[in-house]
Design a protein around this motif. Structure first.
Motif, PDB file in Angstrom:
ATOM      1  N   GLY A 171       0.730  -1.391   0.106  1.00  0.00           N
ATOM      2  CA  GLY A 171      -0.310  -0.160   0.056  1.00  0.00           C
ATOM      3  C   GLY A 171       0.507   1.308   0.069  1.00  0.00           C
ATOM      4  O   GLY A 171       0.235   1.995   0.591  1.00  0.00           O
ATOM      5  N   LEU A 172       1.923   1.314  -0.774  1.00  0.00           N
ATOM      6  CA  LEU A 172       2.537   2.257  -0.408  1.00  0.00           C
ATOM      7  C   LEU A 172       2.565   3.076  -1.569  1.00  0.00           C
ATOM      8  O   LEU A 172       1.981   3.295  -2.885  1.00  0.00           O
ATOM      9  CB  LEU A 172       4.119   2.107  -1.055  1.00  0.00           C
ATOM     10  CG  LEU A 172       4.651   1.361   0.245  1.00  0.00           C
ATOM     11  CD1 LEU A 172       6.237   0.325  -0.087  1.00  0.00           C
ATOM     12  CD2 LEU A 172       4.807   1.328   1.669  1.00  0.00           C
ATOM     13  N   PRO A 173       2.673   4.401  -1.545  1.00  0.00           N
ATOM     14  CA  PRO A 173       2.266   5.834  -2.915  1.00  0.00           C
ATOM     15  C   PRO A 173       3.035   4.730  -3.797  1.00  0.00           C
ATOM     16  O   PRO A 173       4.329   4.482  -3.790  1.00  0.00           O
ATOM     17  CB  PRO A 173       2.779   6.989  -2.072  1.00  0.00           C
ATOM     18  CG  PRO A 173       4.001   6.330  -0.880  1.00  0.00           C
ATOM     19  CD  PRO A 173       4.055   5.373  -0.309  1.00  0.00           C
ATOM     20  N   HIS A 174       2.675   5.715  -5.357  1.00  0.00           N
ATOM     21  CA  HIS A 174       3.001   5.499  -6.242  1.00  0.00           C
ATOM     22  C   HIS A 174       4.500   6.072  -6.863  1.00  0.00           C
ATOM     23  O   HIS A 174       4.899   6.932  -6.102  1.00  0.00           O
ATOM     24  CB  HIS A 174       1.853   5.837  -7.712  1.00  0.00           C
ATOM     25  CG  HIS A 174       2.265   5.659  -8.807  1.00  0.00           C
ATOM     26  ND1 HIS A 174       2.689   4.648  -9.918  1.00  0.00           N
ATOM     27  CD2 HIS A 174       2.997   6.481  -9.433  1.00  0.00           C
ATOM     28  CE1 HIS A 174       2.880   4.706 -10.481  1.00  0.00           C
ATOM     29  NE2 HIS A 174       3.530   5.664 -10.874  1.00  0.00           N
ATOM     30  N   ALA A 175       5.193   4.827  -7.330  1.00  0.00           N
ATOM     31  CA  ALA A 175       6.707   4.879  -7.641  1.00  0.00           C
ATOM     32  C   ALA A 175       6.815   5.184  -9.324  1.00  0.00           C
ATOM     33  O   ALA A 175       6.985   3.797  -9.300  1.00  0.00           O
ATOM     34  CB  ALA A 175       7.294   4.581  -6.720  1.00  0.00           C
ATOM     35  N   VAL A 176       7.366   6.084  -9.642  1.00  0.00           N
ATOM     36  CA  VAL A 176       8.342   5.654 -10.676  1.00  0.00           C
ATOM     37  C   VAL A 176       9.343   4.855 -10.522  1.00  0.00           C
ATOM     38  O   VAL A 176      10.294   5.390  -9.990  1.00  0.00           O
ATOM     39  CB  VAL A 176       8.381   6.950 -11.269  1.00  0.00           C
ATOM     40  CG1 VAL A 176       9.016   7.103 -13.226  1.00  0.00           C
ATOM     41  CG2 VAL A 176       6.954   7.874 -11.828  1.00  0.00           C
ATOM     42  N   TRP A 177       9.407   3.826 -11.460  1.00  0.00           N
ATOM     43  CA  TRP A 177      10.570   2.879 -11.656  1.00  0.00           C
ATOM     44  C   TRP A 177      11.252   2.598 -13.357  1.00  0.00           C
ATOM     45  O   TRP A 177      10.947   2.880 -14.317  1.00  0.00           O
ATOM     46  CB  TRP A 177      10.177   1.631 -11.493  1.00  0.00           C
ATOM     47  CG  TRP A 177       9.535   0.871 -10.038  1.00  0.00           C
ATOM     48  CD1 TRP A 177       8.066   1.160  -9.287  1.00  0.00           C
ATOM     49  CD2 TRP A 177       9.997   0.758  -8.795  1.00  0.00           C
ATOM     50  NE1 TRP A 177       8.066   0.760  -8.378  1.00  0.00           N
ATOM     51  CE2 TRP A 177       9.122   1.429  -7.457  1.00  0.00           C
ATOM     52  CE3 TRP A 177      11.985   0.727  -8.681  1.00  0.00           C
ATOM     53  CZ2 TRP A 177       9.470   0.586  -6.442  1.00  0.00           C
ATOM     54  CZ3 TRP A 177      12.040   0.427  -7.062  1.00  0.00           C
ATOM     55  CH2 TRP A 177      11.108   0.423  -5.958  1.00  0.00           C
ATOM     56  N   GLY A 178      12.568   3.454 -12.982  1.00  0.00           N
ATOM     57  CA  GLY A 178      13.758   3.445 -13.837  1.00  0.00           C
ATOM     58  C   GLY A 178      13.845   1.967 -14.689  1.00  0.00           C
ATOM     59  O   GLY A 178      13.508   0.990 -13.468  1.00  0.00           O
ATOM     60  N   ALA A 179      14.680   1.683 -15.466  1.00  0.00           N
ATOM     61  CA  ALA A 179      14.968   1.031 -16.085  1.00  0.00           C
ATOM     62  C   ALA A 179      16.345   0.077 -14.894  1.00  0.00           C
ATOM     63  O   ALA A 179      16.828   0.809 -14.647  1.00  0.00           O
ATOM     64  CB  ALA A 179      15.119   1.080 -17.003  1.00  0.00           C
ATOM     65  N   PRO A 180      16.094  -0.963 -14.124  1.00  0.00           N
ATOM     66  CA  PRO A 180      16.741  -1.775 -13.441  1.00  0.00           C
ATOM     67  C   PRO A 180      18.295  -1.790 -14.262  1.00  0.00           C
ATOM     68  O   PRO A 180      18.728  -1.859 -15.188  1.00  0.00           O
ATOM     69  CB  PRO A 180      16.405  -3.285 -13.700  1.00  0.00           C
ATOM     70  CG  PRO A 180      15.347  -3.126 -13.645  1.00  0.00           C
ATOM     71  CD  PRO A 180      14.602  -1.724 -15.502  1.00  0.00           C
ATOM     72  N   LYS A 181      18.808  -1.446 -13.187  1.00  0.00           N
ATOM     73  CA  LYS A 181      20.607  -0.951 -13.572  1.00  0.00           C
ATOM     74  C   LYS A 181      21.243  -2.547 -13.855  1.00  0.00           C
ATOM     75  O   LYS A 181      20.889  -3.231 -12.659  1.00  0.00           O
ATOM     76  CB  LYS A 181      21.317  -0.450 -12.992  1.00  0.00           C
ATOM     77  CG  LYS A 181      20.771   1.042 -12.990  1.00  0.00           C
ATOM     78  CD  LYS A 181      21.020   1.472 -14.282  1.00  0.00           C
ATOM     79  CE  LYS A 181      19.823   2.648 -14.870  1.00  0.00           C
ATOM     80  NZ  LYS A 181      20.066   3.523 -16.180  1.00  0.00           N
ATOM     81  N   ARG A 182      22.179  -3.069 -14.689  1.00  0.00           N
ATOM     82  CA  ARG A 182      23.021  -4.326 -14.559  1.00  0.00           C
ATOM     83  C   ARG A 182      24.162  -3.572 -13.599  1.00  0.00           C
ATOM     84  O   ARG A 182      25.089  -3.046 -13.955  1.00  0.00           O
ATOM     85  CB  ARG A 182      23.203  -4.965 -15.126  1.00  0.00           C
ATOM     86  CG  ARG A 182      22.093  -5.211 -16.806  1.00  0.00           C
ATOM     87  CD  ARG A 182      21.467  -6.578 -16.752  1.00  0.00           C
ATOM     88  NE  ARG A 182      23.207  -7.801 -16.528  1.00  0.00           N
ATOM     89  CZ  ARG A 182      23.273  -8.284 -17.524  1.00  0.00           C
ATOM     90  NH1 ARG A 182      23.841  -8.033 -18.529  1.00  0.00           N
ATOM     91  NH2 ARG A 182      24.212  -9.044 -16.903  1.00  0.00           N
ATOM     92  N   GLY A 183      24.291  -4.613 -12.438  1.00  0.00           N
ATOM     93  CA  GLY A 183      25.307  -4.035 -11.466  1.00  0.00           C
ATOM     94  C   GLY A 183      26.159  -5.652 -11.492  1.00  0.00           C
ATOM     95  O   GLY A 183      26.261  -6.511 -12.329  1.00  0.00           O
TER      96      GLY A 183
END
Length: 61
Positions: A29-41
């Protein structure tokens, strides 16, 4: 709005990790978040790998 980022090691984890975190985020139930493309480590199980991932994320605008 700021973006949130994930760091993953493998190719198969890129979409799986984003899907998992998005579902958990909504389930909690967390507020909306904008997720960027995952980064490769690399070697995220080592201190050096985590520090490298932090530098990778700091380079994002």
């Amino acid at each position: 709005m700021a973006k949130a980022y994930l760091v993953v090691e493998g190719h198969g984890e890129v979409e799986a990790a984003r899907n998992l975190v998005t579902r958990l985020w909504a389930d909690l139930g967390l507020p909306h978040a904008v997720w960027g493309a995952p980064k490769r480590g690399k070697a995220l199980n080592t201190r050096a790998g985590v520090l490298q991932a932090c530098e990778l994320l700091r380079s994002e605008p």
